[in-house]
Write a protein that holds these residues in place. Structure first.
Motif, mmCIF file in Angstrom:
data_model
loop_
_atom_site.group_PDB
_atom_site.id
_atom_site.type_symbol
_atom_site.label_atom_id
_atom_site.label_comp_id
_atom_site.label_asym_id
_atom_site.label_seq_id
_atom_site.Cartn_x
_atom_site.Cartn_y
_atom_site.Cartn_z
ATOM 1 N N GLY A 106 23.811 6.787 100.518
ATOM 2 C CA GLY A 106 24.740 5.845 101.128
ATOM 3 C C GLY A 106 25.520 5.043 100.104
ATOM 4 O O GLY A 106 25.375 5.202 98.890
ATOM 5 N N VAL A 107 26.367 4.151 100.622
ATOM 6 C CA VAL A 107 27.245 3.320 99.803
ATOM 7 C C VAL A 107 26.765 1.879 99.862
ATOM 8 O O VAL A 107 26.448 1.361 100.939
ATOM 9 C CB VAL A 107 28.704 3.411 100.309
ATOM 10 C CG1 VAL A 107 29.616 2.528 99.463
ATOM 11 C CG2 VAL A 107 29.178 4.852 100.304
ATOM 12 N N ASP A 108 26.719 1.224 98.717
ATOM 13 C CA ASP A 108 26.264 -0.168 98.652
ATOM 14 C C ASP A 108 27.054 -1.047 99.624
ATOM 15 O O ASP A 108 28.286 -1.006 99.659
ATOM 16 C CB ASP A 108 26.429 -0.722 97.235
ATOM 17 C CG ASP A 108 25.403 -0.152 96.269
ATOM 18 O OD1 ASP A 108 24.367 0.344 96.742
ATOM 19 O OD2 ASP A 108 25.645 -0.204 95.049
ATOM 20 N N GLY A 109 26.324 -1.841 100.393
ATOM 21 C CA GLY A 109 26.938 -2.771 101.320
ATOM 22 C C GLY A 109 27.434 -2.180 102.610
ATOM 23 O O GLY A 109 27.926 -2.913 103.475
ATOM 24 N N ARG A 110 27.284 -0.871 102.797
ATOM 25 C CA ARG A 110 27.771 -0.206 104.007
ATOM 26 C C ARG A 110 26.605 0.226 104.897
ATOM 27 O O ARG A 110 25.577 0.696 104.379
ATOM 28 C CB ARG A 110 28.597 1.025 103.638
ATOM 29 C CG ARG A 110 29.836 0.739 102.801
ATOM 30 C CD ARG A 110 30.940 0.125 103.633
ATOM 31 N NE ARG A 110 32.170 -0.037 102.872
ATOM 32 C CZ ARG A 110 33.094 0.904 102.747
ATOM 33 N NH1 ARG A 110 32.910 2.084 103.320
ATOM 34 N NH2 ARG A 110 34.194 0.685 102.043
ATOM 35 N N PRO A 111 26.736 0.087 106.209
ATOM 36 C CA PRO A 111 25.704 0.602 107.109
ATOM 37 C C PRO A 111 25.428 2.078 106.827
ATOM 38 O O PRO A 111 26.344 2.857 106.561
ATOM 39 C CB PRO A 111 26.322 0.397 108.498
ATOM 40 C CG PRO A 111 27.238 -0.772 108.333
ATOM 41 C CD PRO A 111 27.828 -0.600 106.943
ATOM 42 N N GLU A 134 14.126 2.253 104.002
ATOM 43 C CA GLU A 134 14.756 1.298 104.909
ATOM 44 C C GLU A 134 16.259 1.544 104.935
ATOM 45 O O GLU A 134 16.883 1.679 103.873
ATOM 46 C CB GLU A 134 14.449 -0.136 104.481
ATOM 47 C CG GLU A 134 12.954 -0.456 104.520
ATOM 48 C CD GLU A 134 12.620 -1.826 103.988
ATOM 49 O OE1 GLU A 134 11.528 -2.322 104.303
ATOM 50 O OE2 GLU A 134 13.449 -2.404 103.244
ATOM 51 N N ARG A 135 16.817 1.584 106.138
ATOM 52 C CA ARG A 135 18.247 1.882 106.308
ATOM 53 C C ARG A 135 19.004 0.642 106.758
ATOM 54 O O ARG A 135 18.634 -0.018 107.728
ATOM 55 C CB ARG A 135 18.450 3.005 107.321
ATOM 56 C CG ARG A 135 19.924 3.337 107.582
ATOM 57 C CD ARG A 135 20.071 4.659 108.285
ATOM 58 N NE ARG A 135 19.289 4.717 109.518
ATOM 59 C CZ ARG A 135 18.867 5.857 110.070
ATOM 60 N NH1 ARG A 135 19.120 7.013 109.489
ATOM 61 N NH2 ARG A 135 18.178 5.838 111.189
ATOM 62 N N LEU A 136 20.074 0.321 106.055
ATOM 63 C CA LEU A 136 20.928 -0.809 106.409
ATOM 64 C C LEU A 136 21.673 -0.506 107.700
ATOM 65 O O LEU A 136 22.350 0.515 107.818
ATOM 66 C CB LEU A 136 21.921 -1.082 105.276
ATOM 67 C CG LEU A 136 22.840 -2.292 105.428
ATOM 68 C CD1 LEU A 136 22.036 -3.588 105.422
ATOM 69 C CD2 LEU A 136 23.879 -2.306 104.299
ATOM 70 N N LEU A 137 21.552 -1.398 108.676
ATOM 71 C CA LEU A 137 22.227 -1.236 109.957
ATOM 72 C C LEU A 137 23.520 -2.040 110.037
ATOM 73 O O LEU A 137 24.491 -1.603 110.652
ATOM 74 C CB LEU A 137 21.303 -1.665 111.095
ATOM 75 C CG LEU A 137 20.000 -0.880 111.253
ATOM 76 C CD1 LEU A 137 19.159 -1.486 112.375
ATOM 77 C CD2 LEU A 137 20.287 0.592 111.535
ATOM 78 N N ALA A 138 23.532 -3.223 109.440
ATOM 79 C CA ALA A 138 24.719 -4.087 109.504
ATOM 80 C C ALA A 138 24.699 -5.044 108.325
ATOM 81 O O ALA A 138 23.636 -5.494 107.889
ATOM 82 C CB ALA A 138 24.749 -4.867 110.814
#
Length: 221
Positions: A106-111, A134-138
């Protein structure tokens, strides 16, 4: 968080109507009426308790944990504290319970950004590594909050989502201090009680605040 509320209410009301198989020609009309009733109930203050009860009964296929830990940071502005937390893949620099945190995809700061967090246990379990993805959702820089979900792991977590939020205190100017809130919703963690899990988060958050304050003090010297 795990289910769409609208879908949940549609199913509940459709079951209540008990449409018979041979009345299929009236199905579309019934479904439209169901959706209208659901929308009205969802927005009606006098039916909020009903909304919560029905939603809970369909979301819960077992006991569900919900809670939060909070910590005040008197020496940092809200913006300064947020600058530490928004660095999603460097959480190990501040959270004392983990040794490693790095980006998987993924991309830093992006869901969609996925991080790997791990810690090596002390004796008597020396050498055992506990880890999770852990996956960033928002990510909301203006509101200073981020949400993530736990994916694969070996620490006994199943479905779990969490939100970290920074808010200004002492007049709300964001300069004179802030508060960090770490909330969660998820299935029970294997081998722990809810109280033990909240205590773990609270201890970790207090340690995070101390590390953030130390780092901020060091950079100003």
């Amino acid at each position: 968080m795990f289910f769409e509320p609208t879908t949940t209410f549609q199913v509940w009301w459709i079951k209540s109507i008990r449409v018979r198989p041979h009345a299929s020609h009236r199905w579309n009309h019934c479904r439209q009426n169901v959706v209208c009733v659901v929308v009205l109930i969802w927005h009606s203050s006098q039916h909020r308790s009903l909304k919560r009860n029905v939603q809970s009964s369909f979301m819960a296929d077992g006991p569900r944990w919900e809670g939060k830990a909070t910590a005040k940071v008197l020496s940092l502005s809200a913006e300064a504290a947020w600058s530490f937390l928004e660095d999603f893949c460097n959480f190990h620099k501040w959270f004392p319970a983990i040794d490693t945190c790095r980006r998987i995809e993924g991309v830093d700061g992006r869901p969609g950004l996925v991080r790997y967090c791990a810690a090596t246990l002390p004796p008597p379990s020396e050498g055992v590594v506990k880890w999770c993805h852990e996956r960033l959702l928002a990510m909301d820089p203006i509101g200073r909050s981020l949400s993530y979900e736990v994916l694969e792991n070996n620490i006994g977590i199943k479905r779990y989502t969490s939100t970290m939020r920074v808010t200004a205190i002492n007049g709300g100017d964001g300069v004179s201090g802030c508060q960090i809130e770490w909330s969660f919703l998820g299935d029970p963690v294997e081998g722990l009680t809810r109280e033990e899990w909240v205590a773990y988060l609270d201890s970790g958050l207090q340690g995070t605040v101390r590390n953030m304050e130390d780092q901020a003090h060091f950079t100003t010297l």
